[in-house]
Design a protein around this motif. Structure first.
Motif, PDB file in Angstrom:
ATOM      1  N   SER A 236      38.419  41.762  46.666  1.00 11.23           N
ATOM      2  CA  SER A 236      39.698  42.472  46.731  1.00 11.23           C
ATOM      3  C   SER A 236      40.395  42.262  48.074  1.00 11.23           C
ATOM      4  CB  SER A 236      39.487  43.970  46.479  1.00 11.23           C
ATOM      5  OG  SER A 236      38.736  44.561  47.525  1.00 11.23           O
ATOM      6  N   THR A 237      39.665  41.810  49.077  1.00 11.75           N
ATOM      7  CA  THR A 237      40.283  41.499  50.375  1.00 11.75           C
ATOM      8  C   THR A 237      41.372  40.444  50.222  1.00 11.75           C
ATOM      9  OG1 THR A 237      38.186  42.003  51.468  1.00 11.75           O
ATOM     10  CG2 THR A 237      39.796  40.756  52.735  1.00 11.75           C
ATOM     11  N   ASP A 238      41.196  39.533  49.264  1.00 14.70           N
ATOM     12  CA  ASP A 238      42.208  38.486  49.067  1.00 14.70           C
ATOM     13  C   ASP A 238      43.534  39.075  48.619  1.00 14.70           C
ATOM     14  OD1 ASP A 238      43.291  35.812  48.710  1.00 14.70           O
ATOM     15  OD2 ASP A 238      43.021  36.154  46.557  1.00 14.70           O
ATOM     16  N   LEU A 239      43.496  39.999  47.638  1.00 14.17           N
ATOM     17  CA  LEU A 239      44.747  40.612  47.172  1.00 14.17           C
ATOM     18  C   LEU A 239      45.370  41.468  48.263  1.00 14.17           C
ATOM     19  CD1 LEU A 239      46.730  40.940  44.856  1.00 14.17           C
ATOM     20  CD2 LEU A 239      45.375  42.874  44.041  1.00 14.17           C
ATOM     21  N   LEU A 240      44.527  42.211  49.002  1.00 14.17           N
ATOM     22  CA  LEU A 240      45.040  43.006  50.122  1.00 14.17           C
ATOM     23  C   LEU A 240      45.721  42.100  51.140  1.00 14.17           C
ATOM     24  CD1 LEU A 240      45.286  45.532  51.896  1.00 14.17           C
ATOM     25  CD2 LEU A 240      42.942  45.126  52.667  1.00 14.17           C
ATOM     26  N   ALA A 241      45.094  40.970  51.441  1.00 12.14           N
ATOM     27  CA  ALA A 241      45.671  40.042  52.420  1.00 12.14           C
ATOM     28  C   ALA A 241      46.996  39.478  51.929  1.00 12.14           C
ATOM     29  CB  ALA A 241      44.678  38.910  52.695  1.00 12.14           C
ATOM     30  N   ARG A 287      35.258  20.078  46.276  1.00 12.52           N
ATOM     31  CA  ARG A 287      34.313  19.255  47.022  1.00 12.52           C
ATOM     32  C   ARG A 287      33.403  20.101  47.914  1.00 12.52           C
ATOM     33  NH1 ARG A 287      38.907  15.792  47.127  1.00 12.52           N
ATOM     34  NH2 ARG A 287      39.600  16.643  49.129  1.00 12.52           N
ATOM     35  N   LEU A 288      33.925  21.233  48.383  1.00 10.24           N
ATOM     36  CA  LEU A 288      33.113  22.110  49.222  1.00 10.24           C
ATOM     37  C   LEU A 288      31.996  22.786  48.434  1.00 10.24           C
ATOM     38  CD1 LEU A 288      35.821  23.930  51.397  1.00 10.24           C
ATOM     39  CD2 LEU A 288      34.090  22.328  52.209  1.00 10.24           C
ATOM     40  N   GLY A 289      32.254  23.122  47.171  1.00  9.84           N
ATOM     41  CA  GLY A 289      31.319  23.942  46.404  1.00  9.84           C
ATOM     42  C   GLY A 289      31.735  25.402  46.474  1.00  9.84           C
ATOM     43  N   THR A 290      31.242  26.203  45.544  1.00  9.28           N
ATOM     44  CA  THR A 290      31.757  27.560  45.374  1.00  9.28           C
ATOM     45  C   THR A 290      31.570  28.441  46.599  1.00  9.28           C
ATOM     46  OG1 THR A 290      31.214  27.379  43.042  1.00  9.28           O
ATOM     47  CG2 THR A 290      31.680  29.569  43.883  1.00  9.28           C
ATOM     48  N   GLY A 291      30.323  28.564  47.076  1.00  4.09           N
ATOM     49  CA  GLY A 291      30.070  29.453  48.204  1.00  4.09           C
ATOM     50  C   GLY A 291      30.845  29.046  49.445  1.00  4.09           C
ATOM     51  N   ALA A 292      30.826  27.761  49.772  1.00  5.67           N
ATOM     52  CA  ALA A 292      31.536  27.280  50.954  1.00  5.67           C
ATOM     53  C   ALA A 292      33.042  27.443  50.793  1.00  5.67           C
ATOM     54  CB  ALA A 292      31.198  25.814  51.204  1.00  5.67           C
ATOM     55  N   CYS A 293      33.541  27.286  49.571  1.00  6.08           N
ATOM     56  CA  CYS A 293      34.971  27.470  49.316  1.00  6.08           C
ATOM     57  C   CYS A 293      35.390  28.914  49.587  1.00  6.08           C
ATOM     58  CB  CYS A 293      35.291  27.068  47.874  1.00  6.08           C
ATOM     59  SG  CYS A 293      37.029  27.270  47.427  1.00  6.08           S
ATOM     60  N   LEU A 294      34.571  29.869  49.121  1.00  9.02           N
ATOM     61  CA  LEU A 294      34.869  31.281  49.371  1.00  9.02           C
ATOM     62  C   LEU A 294      34.841  31.584  50.862  1.00  9.02           C
ATOM     63  CD1 LEU A 294      32.804  32.926  46.487  1.00  9.02           C
ATOM     64  CD2 LEU A 294      35.292  32.773  46.648  1.00  9.02           C
ATOM     65  N   LEU A 405      38.644  41.689  60.429  1.00 12.20           N
ATOM     66  CA  LEU A 405      37.237  42.032  60.236  1.00 12.20           C
ATOM     67  C   LEU A 405      36.853  42.011  58.758  1.00 12.20           C
ATOM     68  CD1 LEU A 405      36.880  44.927  62.850  1.00 12.20           C
ATOM     69  CD2 LEU A 405      36.192  42.523  63.076  1.00 12.20           C
ATOM     70  N   LEU A 406      37.741  42.525  57.896  1.00 11.80           N
ATOM     71  CA  LEU A 406      37.452  42.506  56.453  1.00 11.80           C
ATOM     72  C   LEU A 406      37.327  41.077  55.938  1.00 11.80           C
ATOM     73  CD1 LEU A 406      39.723  45.342  54.975  1.00 11.80           C
ATOM     74  CD2 LEU A 406      37.221  45.225  54.901  1.00 11.80           C
ATOM     75  N   ALA A 407      38.232  40.210  56.373  1.00  8.48           N
ATOM     76  CA  ALA A 407      38.187  38.812  55.924  1.00  8.48           C
ATOM     77  C   ALA A 407      36.910  38.124  56.401  1.00  8.48           C
ATOM     78  CB  ALA A 407      39.424  38.060  56.421  1.00  8.48           C
ATOM     79  N   LEU A 408      36.489  38.395  57.638  1.00  4.34           N
ATOM     80  CA  LEU A 408      35.257  37.792  58.155  1.00  4.34           C
ATOM     81  C   LEU A 408      34.034  38.340  57.418  1.00  4.34           C
ATOM     82  CD1 LEU A 408      36.006  37.741  61.996  1.00  4.34           C
ATOM     83  CD2 LEU A 408      36.001  35.800  60.403  1.00  4.34           C
ATOM     84  N   LEU A 409      34.046  39.631  57.092  1.00  3.21           N
ATOM     85  CA  LEU A 409      32.946  40.215  56.318  1.00  3.21           C
ATOM     86  C   LEU A 409      32.837  39.549  54.954  1.00  3.21           C
ATOM     87  CD1 LEU A 409      30.773  42.379  55.762  1.00  3.21           C
ATOM     88  CD2 LEU A 409      32.628  43.903  55.020  1.00  3.21           C
ATOM     89  N   ALA A 410      33.970  39.373  54.279  1.00  6.47           N
ATOM     90  CA  ALA A 410      33.953  38.724  52.971  1.00  6.47           C
ATOM     91  C   ALA A 410      33.489  37.274  53.082  1.00  6.47           C
ATOM     92  CB  ALA A 410      35.342  38.783  52.330  1.00  6.47           C
ATOM     93  N   ALA A 411      33.922  36.576  54.134  1.00  8.40           N
ATOM     94  CA  ALA A 411      33.507  35.178  54.317  1.00  8.40           C
ATOM     95  C   ALA A 411      32.002  35.072  54.473  1.00  8.40           C
ATOM     96  CB  ALA A 411      34.207  34.587  55.541  1.00  8.40           C
ATOM     97  N   ALA A 412      31.401  36.029  55.168  1.00  2.57           N
ATOM     98  CA  ALA A 412      29.961  35.970  55.411  1.00  2.57           C
ATOM     99  C   ALA A 412      29.145  36.468  54.227  1.00  2.57           C
ATOM    100  CB  ALA A 412      29.618  36.798  56.659  1.00  2.57           C
TER     101      ALA A 412
END
Length: 434
Positions: A236-241, A287-294, A405-412
């Motif tokens: 949901s961070t994506d929609l918020l962003a 090309r990145l793959g799912t996890g790396a893409c997220l 911070l939310l975006a970095l949390l979601a990335a990790a």
């Protein structure tokens, strides 16, 4: 996968999304102005009507998805079109506040019925496309949700153009055009979508894995799937962003002393980037793959907000530059293009392997509802931070810090939440609907 290679039903649904957005954006962006100038409603009434429309759509997505699972996607999609027609007709007939409020709620409810069902139905085309890939072929393929993002964006770009052209004849003319558009979509889908008793397409067999037990109440199974709930909260961070294009970016323009007219140029920039770059960006994500893409997508969002924070100024500053704001919007849209289709592509991986498609509408509905809640809470917090920053003269970039911070949390965290039976790599992805 090229657009022409998807089955006719999928192409029909993508075309319906384009036209659905066309009818939506020909009317809703002009709703506030019409209520004020043509009907004399005050700011409080206008705010309540617009808020009720948004909540009735985003807040009811889960209910709309559950109804799609119970009724079938075809019936839910057609009902959504009819409810939106009824909403526009109510707005056209409205002469007082209660009818405006009812029309706005019906307009939102139509979208809540339409979108989760359409996404659930398109997810079958995504799975079928995966099953048709030749052994040893290229890893991953273009998700149908990439095309959903593109067709939806075309409608979002052309809708306001149509609405502006009709504005000279009054708001009722725009409503009549919207009704005509949705009526045409309804007739098209009535004849082109398969009947409920048509045999369901068989999806490709995935390798056998242990899955969660089927809940006693499949309609609520998405809420009992803890891994999926965490996925929805992080995603949901994506929609918020992305919603900051409508909330924080206008505030930032005002703080920099820039003309409000710049906002239209920024929206045009966002749409142009989506139409021009969605396909190459999704290919890079594949090309990145799912996890790396997220992870890359959310890290890109964090970078966009970092640009905004570092370049931010206190309210009342004159002569601020538009370039940092344009950079923020460009990087933000780039991250959204990586994320939105990928997120939609992944939803079926969380659905228990019962019969094909069981519960998908509710799962897609929960993704959207969590996004709506995130936008409501996140914007309230950010608005409060903007006020406190101006009052106490904090560092002007402070309101952007929670988003970073939310975006970095979601990335990790998000790659670790993906189901273990998820094929790797999955399609890459993007999108949004009215």
């Amino acid at each position: 996968m090229p657009f022409r290679d998807y089955p006719p039903e999928a192409r029909t649904l993508l075309g319906a999304q384009l036209v659905f957005n066309l009818g939506f954006y020909a009317v809703v962006p002009f709703l506030a102005g019409a209520m004020q100038t043509e009907y004399g409603l005050g700011a409080a009434a206008i705010g309540l009507v617009l808020g009720a429309r948004t909540f009735s759509q985003q807040g009811m997505f889960l209910l709309g998805g559950m109804l799609a699972d119970r009724w079938g996607t075809r019936r839910s999609i057609l009902t959504g079109c009819l409810v939106r027609i009824l909403g526009y007709a109510t707005l056209a007939a409205a002469a007082d506040f209660p009818l405006f409020l009812l029309g706005a709620v019906l307009t939102g409810a139509g979208g809540a019925l339409f979108s989760p069902a359409l996404q659930a139905q398109l997810s079958h085309a995504d799975r079928l496309a995966a099953g048709k890939e030749p052994a040893g072929g290229k890893p991953g393929r273009r998700s149908v949700f990439v095309w959903l993002a593109i067709t939806g964006e075309i409608g979002a770009v052309l809708g306001p153009v149509l609405g502006s052209a009709l504005w000279g004849w009054g708001f009722d003319a725009a409503l009549a055009a919207g009704i005509a558009v949705f009526a045409a979509v309804t007739v098209l889908l009535w004849y082109r979508l398969p009947a409920p008793n048509a045999s369901a397409p068989k999806e490709p067999r995935l390798r056998k894995t242990r899955t969660a037990p089927v809940p006693d109440h499949p309609a609520l199974g998405c809420l009992r799937n803890r891994r999926f709930v965490v996925f929805c909260l992080l995603a949901s961070t994506d929609l918020l962003a992305y919603n900051q294009l409508y909330f924080a970016i206008p505030i930032e323009l005002n703080r920099r002393g820039l003309e409000p007219a710049w906002l239209g140029a920024l929206f045009l920039l966002a749409s142009a980037l989506t139409l021009l770059l969605q396909l190459p960006v999704s290919a890079a994500g594949r090309r990145l793959g799912t996890g790396a893409c997220l992870s890359a997508g959310f890290a890109t969002l964090a970078a966009a907000f970092t640009v905004a924070a570092v370049s931010s100024v206190h309210s009342g500053t004159s002569g601020g530059s538009i370039l940092p704001v344009m950079g923020t919007v460009a990087v933000l849209v780039l991250g959204h293009m990586l994320l939105a289709p990928t997120i939609l592509s992944l939803v079926p991986e969380f659905v228990p392997n019962t019969r094909a498609g069981t519960g998908r509408g509710a799962y897609y509905g929960l993704v959207a509802t969590c996004g709506g809640i995130a936008v409501l809470a996140g914007n309230a917090i950010m608005g409060r931070l903007v006020e406190l920053t101006g009052r106490h003269l904090w560092w002007p970039g402070a309101p952007w810090v929670p988003l970073i911070l939310l975006a970095l949390l979601a990335a990790a965290a998000l790659p670790w939440v993906l189901p273990r039976n998820s094929p790797s790599p999955l399609p890459a992805p993007a999108g949004h609907a009215g």
